[in-house]
Structure formats: C-alpha cells, structure tokens
Design a protein around this motif. Structure first.
Motif, PDB file in Angstrom:
ATOM      1  N   UNK A 397       0.824  -1.209   0.000  1.00 11.53           N
ATOM      2  CA  UNK A 397       0.000   0.000   0.000  1.00 11.53           C
ATOM      3  C   UNK A 397       0.861   1.263   0.000  1.00 11.53           C
ATOM      4  N   UNK A 398       1.976   1.213   0.698  1.00 11.76           N
ATOM      5  CA  UNK A 398       2.825   2.399   0.840  1.00 11.76           C
ATOM      6  C   UNK A 398       3.756   2.602  -0.359  1.00 11.76           C
ATOM      7  N   UNK A 399       4.374   1.485  -0.850  1.00 14.02           N
ATOM      8  CA  UNK A 399       5.432   1.629  -1.859  1.00 14.02           C
ATOM      9  C   UNK A 399       5.016   1.192  -3.268  1.00 14.02           C
ATOM     10  N   UNK A 400       3.887   0.515  -3.402  1.00 17.44           N
ATOM     11  CA  UNK A 400       3.354   0.094  -4.707  1.00 17.44           C
ATOM     12  C   UNK A 400       4.411  -0.572  -5.599  1.00 17.44           C
ATOM     13  N   UNK A 401       5.034  -1.661  -5.131  1.00 12.35           N
ATOM     14  CA  UNK A 401       6.026  -2.338  -5.973  1.00 12.35           C
ATOM     15  C   UNK A 401       5.361  -3.014  -7.171  1.00 12.35           C
ATOM     16  N   UNK A 402       6.127  -3.178  -8.257  1.00  8.32           N
ATOM     17  CA  UNK A 402       5.597  -3.881  -9.436  1.00  8.32           C
ATOM     18  C   UNK A 402       5.308  -5.341  -9.117  1.00  8.32           C
ATOM     19  N   UNK A 403       6.101  -5.912  -8.196  1.00  8.59           N
ATOM     20  CA  UNK A 403       5.951  -7.326  -7.859  1.00  8.59           C
ATOM     21  C   UNK A 403       6.159  -7.507  -6.366  1.00  8.59           C
ATOM     22  N   UNK A 404       5.274  -8.264  -5.738  1.00  4.82           N
ATOM     23  CA  UNK A 404       5.427  -8.632  -4.334  1.00  4.82           C
ATOM     24  C   UNK A 404       5.221 -10.144  -4.233  1.00  4.82           C
ATOM     25  N   UNK A 405       6.015 -10.804  -3.397  1.00  6.29           N
ATOM     26  CA  UNK A 405       5.997 -12.266  -3.327  1.00  6.29           C
ATOM     27  C   UNK A 405       5.714 -12.730  -1.904  1.00  6.29           C
ATOM     28  N   UNK A 406       4.781 -13.668  -1.801  1.00  2.55           N
ATOM     29  CA  UNK A 406       4.572 -14.365  -0.535  1.00  2.55           C
ATOM     30  C   UNK A 406       4.923 -15.827  -0.757  1.00  2.55           C
ATOM     31  N   UNK A 407       5.733 -16.372   0.124  1.00  4.83           N
ATOM     32  CA  UNK A 407       6.136 -17.771   0.033  1.00  4.83           C
ATOM     33  C   UNK A 407       5.485 -18.512   1.188  1.00  4.83           C
ATOM     34  N   UNK A 408       4.711 -19.551   0.863  1.00  2.00           N
ATOM     35  CA  UNK A 408       3.980 -20.279   1.906  1.00  2.00           C
ATOM     36  C   UNK A 408       3.689 -21.698   1.429  1.00  2.00           C
ATOM     37  N   UNK A 409       2.963 -22.450   2.229  1.00  2.00           N
ATOM     38  CA  UNK A 409       2.562 -23.803   1.836  1.00  2.00           C
ATOM     39  C   UNK A 409       1.376 -23.796   0.861  1.00  2.00           C
ATOM     40  N   UNK A 410       0.805 -22.635   0.590  1.00  2.00           N
ATOM     41  CA  UNK A 410      -0.282 -22.556  -0.383  1.00  2.00           C
ATOM     42  C   UNK A 410       0.261 -22.767  -1.795  1.00  2.00           C
ATOM     43  N   UNK A 411      -0.583 -23.231  -2.684  1.00  2.36           N
ATOM     44  CA  UNK A 411      -0.170 -23.457  -4.071  1.00  2.36           C
ATOM     45  C   UNK A 411       0.030 -22.130  -4.803  1.00  2.36           C
ATOM     46  N   UNK A 412       0.666 -22.210  -5.938  1.00  3.25           N
ATOM     47  CA  UNK A 412       0.950 -21.025  -6.747  1.00  3.25           C
ATOM     48  C   UNK A 412      -0.345 -20.284  -7.080  1.00  3.25           C
ATOM     49  N   UNK A 413      -0.301 -18.969  -6.883  1.00  2.00           N
ATOM     50  CA  UNK A 413      -1.477 -18.154  -7.174  1.00  2.00           C
ATOM     51  C   UNK A 413      -1.027 -16.721  -7.447  1.00  2.00           C
ATOM     52  N   UNK A 414      -1.537 -16.154  -8.511  1.00  2.00           N
ATOM     53  CA  UNK A 414      -1.176 -14.781  -8.861  1.00  2.00           C
ATOM     54  C   UNK A 414      -2.381 -13.903  -8.634  1.00  2.00           C
ATOM     55  N   UNK A 415      -2.251 -12.978  -7.698  1.00  2.00           N
ATOM     56  CA  UNK A 415      -3.319 -12.044  -7.407  1.00  2.00           C
ATOM     57  C   UNK A 415      -2.954 -10.662  -7.945  1.00  2.00           C
ATOM     58  N   UNK A 417      -2.143  -7.940  -6.356  1.00  2.00           N
ATOM     59  CA  UNK A 417      -1.048  -7.235  -5.706  1.00  2.00           C
ATOM     60  C   UNK A 417       0.106  -8.137  -5.258  1.00  2.00           C
ATOM     61  N   UNK A 418      -0.031  -9.461  -5.447  1.00  2.00           N
ATOM     62  CA  UNK A 418       1.087 -10.333  -5.067  1.00  2.00           C
ATOM     63  C   UNK A 418       1.040 -11.663  -5.806  1.00  2.00           C
ATOM     64  N   UNK A 419       2.184 -12.344  -5.778  1.00  2.00           N
ATOM     65  CA  UNK A 419       2.307 -13.708  -6.297  1.00  2.00           C
ATOM     66  C   UNK A 419       2.578 -14.613  -5.111  1.00  2.00           C
ATOM     67  N   UNK A 420       1.789 -15.676  -4.948  1.00  2.00           N
ATOM     68  CA  UNK A 420       2.079 -16.672  -3.911  1.00  2.00           C
ATOM     69  C   UNK A 420       2.865 -17.812  -4.539  1.00  2.00           C
ATOM     70  N   UNK A 421       4.065 -18.040  -4.039  1.00  2.00           N
ATOM     71  CA  UNK A 421       4.916 -19.129  -4.520  1.00  2.00           C
ATOM     72  C   UNK A 421       5.008 -20.179  -3.424  1.00  2.00           C
ATOM     73  N   UNK A 422       4.773 -21.459  -3.751  1.00  2.00           N
ATOM     74  CA  UNK A 422       4.874 -22.500  -2.737  1.00  2.00           C
ATOM     75  C   UNK A 422       6.300 -22.593  -2.178  1.00  2.00           C
ATOM     76  N   UNK A 423       6.404 -22.938  -0.924  1.00  2.00           N
ATOM     77  CA  UNK A 423       7.731 -23.069  -0.299  1.00  2.00           C
ATOM     78  C   UNK A 423       8.637 -24.027  -1.079  1.00  2.00           C
ATOM     79  N   UNK A 424       8.036 -25.081  -1.627  1.00  2.00           N
ATOM     80  CA  UNK A 424       8.861 -26.061  -2.331  1.00  2.00           C
ATOM     81  C   UNK A 424       9.323 -25.576  -3.701  1.00  2.00           C
ATOM     82  N   UNK A 425       8.875 -24.371  -4.108  1.00  2.00           N
ATOM     83  CA  UNK A 425       9.243 -23.865  -5.436  1.00  2.00           C
ATOM     84  C   UNK A 425      10.003 -22.532  -5.351  1.00  2.00           C
TER      85      UNK A 425
END
Length: 429
Positions: A397-415, A417-425
């Motif tokens: 919200x503050x810096x408006x980056x072109x890309x933000x990444x969350x790494x978690x046990x959730x499957x790959x998902x592109x929203x 404001x962010x990309x969720x990348x699985x921990x195993x990837x």
C-alpha cells in the motif's frame, strides 16, 4: 545416486578456450571433495588428487620455486599418475593448508593453462585474512552450498518431481503438492549436507541422519578449537550456539544481548567475522529504504544471521525425529525459523541476487528484499497455509512495488497485488 547442478558449471569451465584454475569455496562437509572427484572421474582420463590437510609434507613441493614443469614432475612422482595436458584433472584439496600452492595457481594460469586445476578450501577465508596472498585475476571461483531442495529430490529418486521444478512452470505443480510438501518436511530435518542426504537415501533411517549431523557439528567445534585463538574461542562458540535462539525470535534481527547479558557488537564482531570467513554463517543486512540499488541503503548495524544448512539448524535446535513423524507438528515449534532458513538457502543457490530485509518498525518487517532487473521485490515467508499478515499488505500500500511475493505452503497463485509461490518452489522466484 547424488547429482549436483554445479557439475554443469564445471563442464562449462572445462571447455573454455582461456581457462584459469578454478577454486571451489564453501564450508566443510558441503560436498566440495565429492564434486571435484566426480568431475574428474566423469570428464577426464585420470585424476591427480592432492590433499594438503592429510599430507602436509606435500607443501614442500611448492617451497623451492614456481617452476610449473618441476611442480608437475613432483606431482607425477607423488601420485604415480601420468599428467597429460587437457586429459588429467589436478585436484588440490584443503589448499588453505599450503599457501604456496595457492600462489602457484597464478603460474599455472600464465604458463600452463593446458593443465586443468581445480582446488578447494574449507577455511580459505580464514587463511586469507591471516595474510595468505591470493592470485586475484588468475583464478575463477565457484561457491558450493549444501544440496538444494531440488538436488535432494533427485537423491531421493524423485527425478520427475525435480524436473518439474526445474522446468519452472509453477502452475503445473499443484497436483503434486502433497508429495512436494512430504519431501520438504523431510528436507527441513535432513538438510542438504551430502553425507546426511546420501545416508537417508540409502537407509531411510532418520535417527542415523541426526547422528551424522551431530558428528558434523562436532567437527565444526573441533575446527573452532584448532583454528581460533584461545581468547576468541569462547566468543565464537557463543555466537554459533546462539543462532537457533536468534532465529526463533519473531523479530529475527541479531541481538547481542541474547548471546550474553550486556554483550555489545564490539565484543563479538571478530567472532562473527571468523564464522563468516569459514562459510558457517551468513549475514542478511537491513535496508533503510526499499530503493534502487538496495546496497546503497544498507544499515550495517542491523542484520539477521543464518547458518549454513537447515538440517544442521534443526539438529542444533534439538528438533526430534518424533516431531517429524507427527505431520504438521514439525512446524509448531520453530516453524518460522526453519522456513526462513530454508528460503534463505534457496535464494542463495537460485541466482536471485543478494538478499536483504526491511523493517519500518519492530512490528512491520519484510523478511527478504531482492533486486530483479530494475525493481525491488519484497518477499514474505509463511511456514504454513495460514498467510494472514499485515506487513506485506502495508508495504504494498505504501510503496506500490511492481511485484510482491509471498512464500507459503499454499499453491501457486497470482493475485492483483502479489504472487504466492509454494515453499517447495522457491528456486523459481
């Protein structure tokens, strides 16, 4: 059978027209010797292997002068192997024990580039800081880390899963998420030290793995005793043994007061540098502003410290084998520390660039920051599928980056404001 992705880089080096001697750097037990010998076995007619730690007397070969022809004759006699241009790989192992052998690499580069030489040193950084000269510009270097998650999958006979990761198609991983997670939990426990990985691949015995890890930790402690000055030894051990506690904190900034009551930076600075020099720890500095380039905004007074291997971190923390067998309970205690250590290791081997972290306050921290081309990428690490966090959203919200990444046990998902990348990837970040 073990596979190391660095083998491709060594083959590329072998085929260069203007080839310099190459030096493998990395902590003890990460697989440098195996990699050099396997490279020699698979890509050359024969190998001349010299270990200066086991045979310190061989240092004398380099004391007289740096006449390459004379040195080659002496190596020929010592090894009993005929040394042939382009066909024989010469290996100098534990080269930090023979400073003159390090210096000789300059002359092999200048006078005999047709003789391929690969060298390795576990405590090379320590040796250089003690005054050993280094032939800058006359050698190439290659950093060796513990086996990555994808190399671990290969060692476990899961080549199809490994190949899918190497392909980089994140959307194709979801049907196999359970299998990736199964092996990732094992990797958190076993880690990437080749001896531990090889033993588990062969025997499937998690208890045996822990015994190997403890032996490696004892070997490191033995190195402290042999190579650290007496007055500094206690401080090196205090820093090393405090790492699990430091990483277990919610705010993982390295805090000297947790090493020893009243401790300050100047008390432990040289101990930290010693551990950095031998590749057992890494610093991740805080940046004061998420600007380009990130290194222009480093705050040298604030950093996190990570260790060399996630499996060794589990062993140092006393994480029991029983914990592993209880499914997600592996992550109940110490889950954030294991996940962040693992992500850090994967970033190191994936050419993602230097990692930093960012915090605007003690309650608002971005776990990692990397540079990709002309943009700064914030990375948040979550150990499980529960991904609720205000920090990354507040940052976006503050810096408006072109890309933000969350790494978690959730499957790959592109929203949006962010990309969720699985921990195993993580390697595909």
């Amino acid at each position: 059978m073990m596979e190391r992705l660095l083998m491709k880089e060594l083959i590329t080096w072998k085929n260069k027209n203007k080839r310099k001697p190459i030096l493998l750097k990395g902590a003890r037990q990460v697989g440098k010797t195996w990699l050099m010998k396997e490279f020699g076995r698979s890509c050359f007619s024969n190998v001349v292997y010299i270990n200066f730690d086991r045979k310190p007397g061989l240092r004398s070969i380099f004391l007289e002068d740096f006449d390459v022809k004379r040195i080659l004759r002496m190596l020929n006699i010592e090894s009993g192997e005929r040394i042939m241009p382009e066909k024989t790989l010469i290996i100098f192992d534990e080269i930090q024990e023979a400073p003159e052998a390090i210096a000789s690499l300059k002359y092999f580069c200048e006078d005999a580039p047709e003789y391929p030489i690969v060298a390795a040193g576990s405590l090379l950084g320590v040796a250089i800081h003690k005054g050993i000269s280094f032939p800058v510009g006359k050698i190439e270097t290659l950093q060796v880390y513990p086996m990555s998650y994808v190399e671990f999958l290969m060692a476990m006979g899961e080549e199809p899963l490994a190949d899918l990761l190497l392909d980089g198609e994140l959307s194709s991983l979801k049907p196999f998420a359970d299998r990736y997670v199964h092996w990732l939990k094992l990797y958190y426990y076993i880690g990437g030290m080749p001896e531990a990985v090889s033993d588990y691949a062969e025997n499937g015995d998690i208890v045996s793995v822990r015994a190997i890890q403890n032996t490696i930790l004892e070997l490191y402690d033995s190195d402290f005793g042999k190579h650290v000055e007496k007055g500094e030894l206690l401080r090196v051990r205090l820093v090393w043994n405090s790492i699990p506690l430091q990483l277990a904190k919610e705010n993982k900034k390295f805090f000297f007061g947790q090493i020893k009551k009243g401790a300050r930076l100047k008390d432990f600075e040289s101990a930290i540098e010693w551990l950095l020099d031998c590749g057992l720890i890494y610093k991740v500095y805080r940046v004061e502003k998420p600007g380009m380039p990130l290194k222009a905004y480093i705050d040298f007074s604030a950093y996190k410290i990570f260790t060399v291997d996630v499996g060794l971190l589990a062993a140092m923390s006393g994480l029991s084998a029983d914990t592993l067998l209880n499914g997600n309970s592996l992550f109940t205690e110490f889950k954030g520390a294991l996940a962040e250590q693992y992500v850090f290791q994967e970033l190191k081997v994936s050419d993602a660039g230097e990692a930093y972290y960012f915090s605007a306050s003690s309650h608002n921290e971005i776990d990692f920051m990397i540079q990709q081309e002309e943009q700064v990428v914030p990375i948040e690490v979550k150990a499980e599928e529960n991904v609720k966090s205000k920090s990354l959203k507040a940052y976006v919200d503050k810096y408006a980056p072109e890309k933000a990444v969350r790494i978690s046990m959730k499957s790959y998902n592109k929203e949006k404001w962010l990309v969720n990348i699985p921990l195993y990837a993580v390697m595909n970040i």
